[in-house]
Structures are given as structure tokens and as C-alpha cells.
Design a protein around this motif. Structure first.
Motif, PDB file in Angstrom:
ATOM      1  N   VAL A  23      23.906  -9.693   2.307  1.00 25.01           N
ATOM      2  CA  VAL A  23      24.758 -10.280   1.265  1.00 25.01           C
ATOM      3  C   VAL A  23      26.152  -9.645   1.250  1.00 25.01           C
ATOM      4  O   VAL A  23      26.767  -9.505   0.214  1.00 25.01           O
ATOM      5  CB  VAL A  23      24.096 -10.192  -0.130  1.00 25.01           C
ATOM      6  CG1 VAL A  23      22.881 -11.080  -0.195  1.00 25.01           C
ATOM      7  CG2 VAL A  23      23.718  -8.760  -0.468  1.00 25.01           C
ATOM      8  N   GLY A  24      26.652  -9.307   2.414  1.00 28.75           N
ATOM      9  CA  GLY A  24      27.949  -8.634   2.512  1.00 28.75           C
ATOM     10  C   GLY A  24      29.103  -9.407   1.901  1.00 28.75           C
ATOM     11  O   GLY A  24      29.922  -8.850   1.172  1.00 28.75           O
ATOM     12  N   SER A  25      29.188 -10.711   2.166  1.00 26.93           N
ATOM     13  CA  SER A  25      30.336 -11.462   1.645  1.00 26.93           C
ATOM     14  C   SER A  25      30.256 -11.627   0.121  1.00 26.93           C
ATOM     15  O   SER A  25      31.282 -11.750  -0.539  1.00 26.93           O
ATOM     16  CB  SER A  25      30.477 -12.830   2.326  1.00 26.93           C
ATOM     17  OG  SER A  25      29.353 -13.627   2.095  1.00 26.93           O
ATOM     18  N   ALA A  26      29.061 -11.581  -0.450  1.00 24.55           N
ATOM     19  CA  ALA A  26      28.931 -11.627  -1.903  1.00 24.55           C
ATOM     20  C   ALA A  26      29.468 -10.330  -2.531  1.00 24.55           C
ATOM     21  O   ALA A  26      29.959 -10.329  -3.657  1.00 24.55           O
ATOM     22  CB  ALA A  26      27.488 -11.846  -2.321  1.00 24.55           C
ATOM     23  N   ILE A  27      29.398  -9.248  -1.793  1.00 22.48           N
ATOM     24  CA  ILE A  27      29.855  -7.952  -2.288  1.00 22.48           C
ATOM     25  C   ILE A  27      31.318  -7.701  -1.916  1.00 22.48           C
ATOM     26  O   ILE A  27      32.124  -7.327  -2.764  1.00 22.48           O
ATOM     27  CB  ILE A  27      28.976  -6.814  -1.707  1.00 22.48           C
ATOM     28  CG1 ILE A  27      27.536  -6.979  -2.199  1.00 22.48           C
ATOM     29  CG2 ILE A  27      29.533  -5.446  -2.098  1.00 22.48           C
ATOM     30  CD1 ILE A  27      26.538  -6.085  -1.474  1.00 22.48           C
ATOM     31  N   PHE A  28      31.659  -7.940  -0.658  1.00 19.69           N
ATOM     32  CA  PHE A  28      32.980  -7.580  -0.151  1.00 19.69           C
ATOM     33  C   PHE A  28      33.943  -8.749  -0.010  1.00 19.69           C
ATOM     34  O   PHE A  28      35.108  -8.553   0.300  1.00 19.69           O
ATOM     35  CB  PHE A  28      32.837  -6.898   1.216  1.00 19.69           C
ATOM     36  CG  PHE A  28      31.992  -5.662   1.176  1.00 19.69           C
ATOM     37  CD1 PHE A  28      32.438  -4.515   0.534  1.00 19.69           C
ATOM     38  CD2 PHE A  28      30.731  -5.643   1.746  1.00 19.69           C
ATOM     39  CE1 PHE A  28      31.664  -3.382   0.472  1.00 19.69           C
ATOM     40  CE2 PHE A  28      29.941  -4.505   1.710  1.00 19.69           C
ATOM     41  CZ  PHE A  28      30.408  -3.368   1.074  1.00 19.69           C
ATOM     42  N   GLY A  29      33.475  -9.974  -0.189  1.00 19.55           N
ATOM     43  CA  GLY A  29      34.307 -11.162   0.011  1.00 19.55           C
ATOM     44  C   GLY A  29      34.221 -11.645   1.442  1.00 19.55           C
ATOM     45  O   GLY A  29      33.674 -10.980   2.317  1.00 19.55           O
ATOM     46  N   HIS A  30      34.782 -12.824   1.674  1.00 18.49           N
ATOM     47  CA  HIS A  30      34.751 -13.415   3.009  1.00 18.49           C
ATOM     48  C   HIS A  30      35.720 -12.706   3.934  1.00 18.49           C
ATOM     49  O   HIS A  30      36.743 -12.193   3.499  1.00 18.49           O
ATOM     50  CB  HIS A  30      35.072 -14.909   2.938  1.00 18.49           C
ATOM     51  CG  HIS A  30      34.013 -15.682   2.230  1.00 18.49           C
ATOM     52  ND1 HIS A  30      32.829 -16.036   2.833  1.00 18.49           N
ATOM     53  CD2 HIS A  30      33.930 -16.151   0.966  1.00 18.49           C
ATOM     54  CE1 HIS A  30      32.073 -16.691   1.971  1.00 18.49           C
ATOM     55  NE2 HIS A  30      32.724 -16.768   0.824  1.00 18.49           N
ATOM     56  N   ARG A  31      35.381 -12.709   5.205  1.00 21.47           N
ATOM     57  CA  ARG A  31      36.258 -12.105   6.206  1.00 21.47           C
ATOM     58  C   ARG A  31      37.507 -12.952   6.366  1.00 21.47           C
ATOM     59  O   ARG A  31      37.485 -14.154   6.260  1.00 21.47           O
ATOM     60  CB  ARG A  31      35.557 -12.026   7.558  1.00 21.47           C
ATOM     61  CG  ARG A  31      34.410 -11.076   7.577  1.00 21.47           C
ATOM     62  CD  ARG A  31      33.821 -11.040   8.942  1.00 21.47           C
ATOM     63  NE  ARG A  31      32.566 -10.295   8.938  1.00 21.47           N
ATOM     64  CZ  ARG A  31      31.991  -9.833  10.014  1.00 21.47           C
ATOM     65  NH1 ARG A  31      32.530 -10.064  11.199  1.00 21.47           N
ATOM     66  NH2 ARG A  31      30.870  -9.165   9.939  1.00 21.47           N
ATOM     67  N   ALA A  32      38.599 -12.281   6.649  1.00 26.16           N
ATOM     68  CA  ALA A  32      39.876 -12.995   6.863  1.00 26.16           C
ATOM     69  C   ALA A  32      39.952 -13.551   8.257  1.00 26.16           C
ATOM     70  O   ALA A  32      39.329 -13.174   9.156  1.00 26.16           O
ATOM     71  CB  ALA A  32      41.024 -12.043   6.598  1.00 26.16           C
TER      72      ALA A  32
END
Length: 69
Positions: free
Chosen positions: A60-69
């Protein structure tokens, strides 16, 4: 096995264009058939479905850190 590894689970990342449910269900069934207990499946966008299908680990990385640029 010839590598001396003990397999304890399976991981699945379904194709983006597919419904993830059949992939999660197939992975879970395959693992259970072989006596495995750990299932890494589900990401930020589908983790609730993955849990319902038997996931024991989530990404769940993007839920925590946001989407990659």
C-alpha cells in the motif's frame, strides 16, 4: 528442491486491465493446494478485495506516500 529454499507463500500483481478478483482467487487456491500460508496480493487500489480473497500481506505504498511522479 535443488536450491535449498523453503517456499512459504506466493505473490500476485494482476494485469492493470484485468479484474483482480479471479487472479487473487486463483493464487489463493494454488497456494492452499500446496500447503502455503502467506499470500501477498493487493495494492492501494484493491487491498480490500485482496483481503476478502485471503491476502496476508499487502502493498500500500502509494496510499501512504502518494503516487510516483
Amino acid at each position: 528442491n535443488s536450491y535449498g529454499l523453503r517456499i512459504s507463500g506466493l505473490m500476485c500483481i494482476p494485469p492493470v486491465v484485468d479484474d483482480p478478483k479471479p487472479h487473487f482467487e486463483a493464487l489463493f487456491a494454488l497456494g492452499k493446494r500446496h500447503g502455503l500460508e502467506q499470500f501477498s496480493m493487493g495494492m492501494s487500489g484493491d487491498f480490500e478485495l485482496a483481503i476478502a480473497c485471503g491476502a496476508t500481506h499487502l502493498r500500500v505504498g502509494s496510499a501512504i506516500f502518494g503516487h510516483r511522479a
